[in-house]
Design a protein around this motif. Structure first.
Motif, short mmCIF file in Angstrom:
data_model
loop_
_atom_site.label_atom_id
_atom_site.label_comp_id
_atom_site.label_asym_id
_atom_site.label_seq_id
_atom_site.Cartn_x
_atom_site.Cartn_y
_atom_site.Cartn_z
N SER A 190 -7.90 0.28 10.48
CA SER A 190 -7.48 1.23 10.66
C SER A 190 -6.97 1.51 9.02
O SER A 190 -5.78 0.25 9.11
CB SER A 190 -7.27 2.47 11.08
OG SER A 190 -5.78 2.65 11.19
N TYR A 191 -7.20 2.22 8.10
CA TYR A 191 -6.79 2.49 6.61
C TYR A 191 -5.26 2.79 7.16
O TYR A 191 -3.97 1.98 6.61
CB TYR A 191 -6.84 3.67 6.22
CG TYR A 191 -6.71 3.34 4.35
CD1 TYR A 191 -6.24 2.65 3.46
CD2 TYR A 191 -5.61 5.21 5.01
CE1 TYR A 191 -4.75 3.37 2.18
CE2 TYR A 191 -5.10 5.60 3.34
CZ TYR A 191 -4.99 4.99 2.96
OH TYR A 191 -5.02 5.35 1.62
N ILE A 243 -6.86 1.66 -9.17
CA ILE A 243 -7.40 0.66 -9.30
C ILE A 243 -8.78 0.41 -9.17
O ILE A 243 -8.80 0.98 -7.80
CB ILE A 243 -6.49 -0.20 -8.31
CG1 ILE A 243 -4.84 0.29 -9.00
CG2 ILE A 243 -7.06 -1.02 -7.92
CD1 ILE A 243 -4.58 -0.02 -7.81
N SER A 244 -9.21 -0.73 -10.30
CA SER A 244 -11.30 -0.51 -10.23
C SER A 244 -11.16 -1.01 -8.92
O SER A 244 -10.45 -1.57 -7.81
CB SER A 244 -11.42 -0.61 -11.45
OG SER A 244 -11.23 -2.58 -11.12
N ALA A 250 -4.65 0.49 -2.04
CA ALA A 250 -6.38 -0.21 -2.45
C ALA A 250 -6.15 -1.16 -1.96
O ALA A 250 -7.55 -1.02 -1.12
CB ALA A 250 -6.29 -0.48 -3.69
N ILE A 251 -5.32 -1.74 -1.00
CA ILE A 251 -6.35 -3.15 -0.21
C ILE A 251 -6.62 -3.25 0.98
O ILE A 251 -7.32 -3.42 1.66
CB ILE A 251 -4.49 -4.29 -0.77
CG1 ILE A 251 -4.71 -4.91 -2.16
CG2 ILE A 251 -4.82 -5.28 0.34
CD1 ILE A 251 -3.65 -5.42 -1.95
N ALA A 252 -5.19 -1.83 1.73
CA ALA A 252 -5.17 -1.66 2.97
C ALA A 252 -6.70 -0.86 3.10
O ALA A 252 -7.92 -0.94 4.11
CB ALA A 252 -4.73 -1.17 3.01
N ARG A 253 -7.03 0.01 2.10
CA ARG A 253 -8.44 1.04 1.75
C ARG A 253 -9.59 0.04 2.05
O ARG A 253 -10.96 -0.55 2.84
CB ARG A 253 -8.86 1.04 0.60
CG ARG A 253 -9.75 2.25 0.94
CD ARG A 253 -10.32 3.90 -0.41
NE ARG A 253 -8.73 4.81 -0.24
CZ ARG A 253 -8.00 4.56 -0.91
NH1 ARG A 253 -7.47 4.13 -1.95
NH2 ARG A 253 -6.38 5.62 -0.53
N TYR A 254 -9.81 -1.08 1.17
CA TYR A 254 -10.86 -2.44 1.13
C TYR A 254 -10.40 -3.12 2.61
O TYR A 254 -11.58 -3.19 2.57
CB TYR A 254 -10.48 -3.36 -0.25
CG TYR A 254 -11.31 -5.14 0.05
CD1 TYR A 254 -12.14 -4.87 -1.03
CD2 TYR A 254 -10.81 -5.92 0.84
CE1 TYR A 254 -12.87 -6.24 -0.99
CE2 TYR A 254 -11.53 -6.99 0.96
CZ TYR A 254 -12.61 -6.79 -0.16
OH TYR A 254 -12.68 -7.69 -0.29
N PHE A 255 -9.91 -3.52 3.77
CA PHE A 255 -10.04 -4.15 4.75
C PHE A 255 -10.34 -2.66 5.46
O PHE A 255 -11.43 -4.03 6.62
CB PHE A 255 -8.43 -4.76 4.35
CG PHE A 255 -8.46 -6.24 3.76
CD1 PHE A 255 -9.21 -7.09 3.93
CD2 PHE A 255 -7.19 -6.25 2.96
CE1 PHE A 255 -8.84 -8.59 3.40
CE2 PHE A 255 -7.13 -7.54 2.29
CZ PHE A 255 -8.45 -8.46 2.38
N ALA A 256 -10.05 -2.06 5.35
CA ALA A 256 -10.41 -1.31 6.23
C ALA A 256 -12.26 -0.64 6.50
O ALA A 256 -12.46 -0.54 7.48
CB ALA A 256 -10.18 -0.12 6.01
N SER A 263 -10.69 -5.75 -5.44
CA SER A 263 -11.65 -6.88 -4.95
C SER A 263 -11.08 -8.50 -4.83
O SER A 263 -10.29 -9.21 -3.99
CB SER A 263 -12.92 -7.12 -4.89
OG SER A 263 -13.45 -6.01 -5.24
N LEU A 264 -9.93 -8.71 -6.74
CA LEU A 264 -9.71 -10.23 -6.24
C LEU A 264 -8.09 -9.71 -5.62
O LEU A 264 -7.87 -10.09 -5.45
CB LEU A 264 -9.51 -10.09 -8.35
CG LEU A 264 -8.72 -10.60 -8.72
CD1 LEU A 264 -9.95 -12.35 -8.14
CD2 LEU A 264 -8.88 -10.95 -10.39
N LEU A 265 -7.84 -8.82 -6.16
CA LEU A 265 -6.44 -8.66 -5.75
C LEU A 265 -6.56 -8.87 -4.01
O LEU A 265 -5.38 -9.67 -3.55
CB LEU A 265 -5.49 -7.63 -5.39
CG LEU A 265 -4.79 -6.74 -6.87
CD1 LEU A 265 -5.01 -5.02 -6.66
CD2 LEU A 265 -3.82 -7.48 -6.83
N ALA A 266 -7.61 -7.94 -3.45
CA ALA A 266 -7.83 -7.93 -1.70
C ALA A 266 -8.29 -9.85 -1.74
O ALA A 266 -7.30 -10.28 -0.34
CB ALA A 266 -8.51 -7.93 -1.10
#
Lengths: 440, 106
Positions: free
Chosen positions: B61-62, B28-29, B97-103, B34-37
């Motif tokens: 944390s992730y 997931i790019s 991917a969303i978890a990684r983004y916010f972490a 970024s758009l999902l989040a």
């Protein structure tokens, strides 16, 4: 976090052509330098949930794009939480939002005037002050206009007596004045329109919070909700809540039981329904049929329904290229016409515009909607939806209602989340940061 | 954690319009992430920075974020009111991917 070993070259490669990034500012926006020509010019018309979010997220996604937002009002008053004002729970000033964040933090040029016309061939917008602005991409987020021809006797003069209050502002204040002037033991009538219309649960939350006000100050009063349809959003949850909190104060009359109002006599305080029944009111709120806002008509993006059909993946108009329509004005069913959806649609549009100006294909679209309604200050209900595109159509892929018969603490938490939701969406849309966590 | 994602978020915060894939096989790019989040921001504030009864997401944390999202999905988060309904149809790779983004946000 690991950040020691990365090189500047790797970072620039990662960030791509648009990435002139400085570390200044928590978002890295304020310190962004623009090298050379802008990556494109975007005009956004309308500074509500859809328009303000589109402007902000285009700049977040690519600060090198020039963005101008056209909005006559210096403060935008939201329909969400206007029902709290009507119920005596919140000051009007707390539902008004300005454009400082867009101007200062995101360098959006906010122009407080009316957009009068759009030329989709020349790709220009004409403003009320005479200026003509060119665009590469145009975002329309005009919200709704009232269909003044749709309900006999209900014109702009009538709305000054029997308000619609379906655009927040002076109309909302007028309705509050009418409620305050009503005697205890009076009858308040709300007339709700057929689908589609702005904020499907709105009329039902409105009578809930007006009932809250009556229960405290005018407990002998009655509420009659005359409806042009036989079913409505969160119906089971609303009816359960009304019974539990207000007993018999609220009576709902659906289409099949002669609920559709066909004529309004604002002076006489009277409405007539389809089968000729006359109802007398001491205070009235007529929520009339609606259509896309005027500038969408000028831009040539609406069809015979009065709304703007869009390509699901990008919300680009099906009728005029390089014009994108978000929010209530667009045809986005099964997504409801809600501020939440407008905010989410705006992000998909922002990404689509940034991608197109950069010569890339649009990303996969996904939208969410979480819509809270308050039955009373400590009784909240909700509906959620997640939407995507399948076979060229927008479909709901997940979601649903909060449960019937939920315990009081569940309802209380949903009420708290409703307030938090409002604070968050207003921060996300306008940057408003000082809203209270309490209801009142 | 994806080093590129982490660094870029930390430095720029600019929703990472890069093309580096996440560590997942689904790739997931970061743009897509970024758009999902961005959807989350409507209740959690821009970049998940709002705090209140709705918890902030930025900088958590992730592992905690991932676990929480998966618990919403499996019905194991007993306190859930709406997130169980929202996450029902996201793939595990999307939630990660969303978890990684916010972490990765400071």
């Amino acid at each position: 976090m690991k950040q020691g070993n990365i090189t500047r070259r790797e970072l620039l490669k990662f960030l791509g052509a648009a990435g002139a990034v400085s570390a200044a500012g928590s978002l890295g926006i304020a310190g962004c330098s623009r090298n050379g020509a802008p990556a494109g010019r975007v005009i956004v018309i309308g500074g509500g949930f859809g328009g303000a979010t589109a402007a902000k997220y285009i700049k977040l996604f690519n600060p090198d794009i020039q963005v101008a937002l056209i909005e006559p009002a210096e403060r935008f008053y939201t329909c969400p939480f206007s029902n709290l004002y009507l119920g005596g729970l919140r000051d009007m000033q707390l539902i008004g939002h300005g454009y400082e964040e867009l101007k200062q933090r995101y360098q959006v040029e906010v122009i407080h005037t009316l957009a009068e016309d759009v030329d989709g061939s020349a790709k220009t917008v004409r403003l009320a002050d005479g200026r003509v602005l060119g665009y590469d991409k145009l975002v329309l987020s005009p919200g709704i206009d009232i269909r003044w021809d749709a309900l006999e006797g209900y014109d702009q003069a009538a709305a000054e007596i029997a308000p619609h209050a379906w655009k927040a502002g002076p109309q909302t204040k007028l309705l509050r004045d009418r409620l305050e002037a009503m005697e205890d033991g009076g009858t308040f009538i709300l007339s709700a329109p057929a689908n589609p219309f702005r904020c499907p649960p709105g009329p039902y939350e409105r009578v809930s919070l007006i009932a809250h006000y009556f229960k405290q100050h005018k407990p002998k009063s009655k509420i009659l909700l005359l409806d042009a349809k036989d079913a409505f959003s969160k119906q089971g949850l609303f009816m359960e809540g009304w019974k539990a909190v207000y007993g018999d104060m609220i009576e709902w009359v659906g289409l099949s039981d002669d609920g559709r109002v066909v004529r309004v006599d604002a002076q006489a305080g009277e409405v007539e329904t389809e089968f000729g029944t006359l109802h007398k009111a001491d205070a009235m709120n007529i929520v009339p049929p609606q259509k896309a806002g005027f500038i969408a008509v000028r831009a040539g993006v609406i069809d015979t329904t009065g709304w703007a059909p869009v390509k699901p993946q990008t919300f680009e108009s099906k009728m005029v290229s390089d014009i994108y329509v978000v929010g209530d004005a667009s045809v986005a069913a099964p997504m409801p016409k809600s501020g939440f959806c407008a905010n989410n649609q705006a992000k998909v549009v922002a990404a689509a515009i940034v991608a197109d100006l950069d010569g890339r294909e649009p990303l996969e679209a996904r939208w969410t909607n979480t819509c809270y309604s308050l039955i009373s200050p400590d009784y909240g209900i909700s509906v959620a939806g997640v939407y995507g595109v399948e076979d060229g159509h927008i479909v709901e892929t997940a979601g649903g209602l909060s449960p019937l018969g939920a315990p009081a603490d569940f309802r209380q938490r949903e009420a708290r989340y409703a307030v938090n939701w409002y604070n968050a969406i207003c921060q996300d849309t306008w940057g408003t940061s000082d809203l209270p966590l309490a209801l009142g | 954690m994806d080093r590129h994602l982490s660094l870029a978020l930390t430095l720029g915060g600019l929703l990472l319009w890069g093309t580096v894939a996440t560590a997942d096989t689904d790739e997931i790019s970061t743009r897509q992430t970024s758009l999902l989040a961005a959807s989350c921001a409507t209740c959690h504030g821009t970049q998940g920075r709002m705090s209140g009864a709705v918890p902030p997401l930025a900088g958590r944390s992730y592992d905690v974020l991932r676990q929480q999202l998966l618990a919403f999905q499996s019905g194991e988060a007993s306190h859930a009111t709406v997130m169980d309904r929202v996450v029902a149809n996201y793939s595990e790779a999307e939630l990660e991917a969303i978890a990684r983004y916010f972490a990765a946000i400071e």
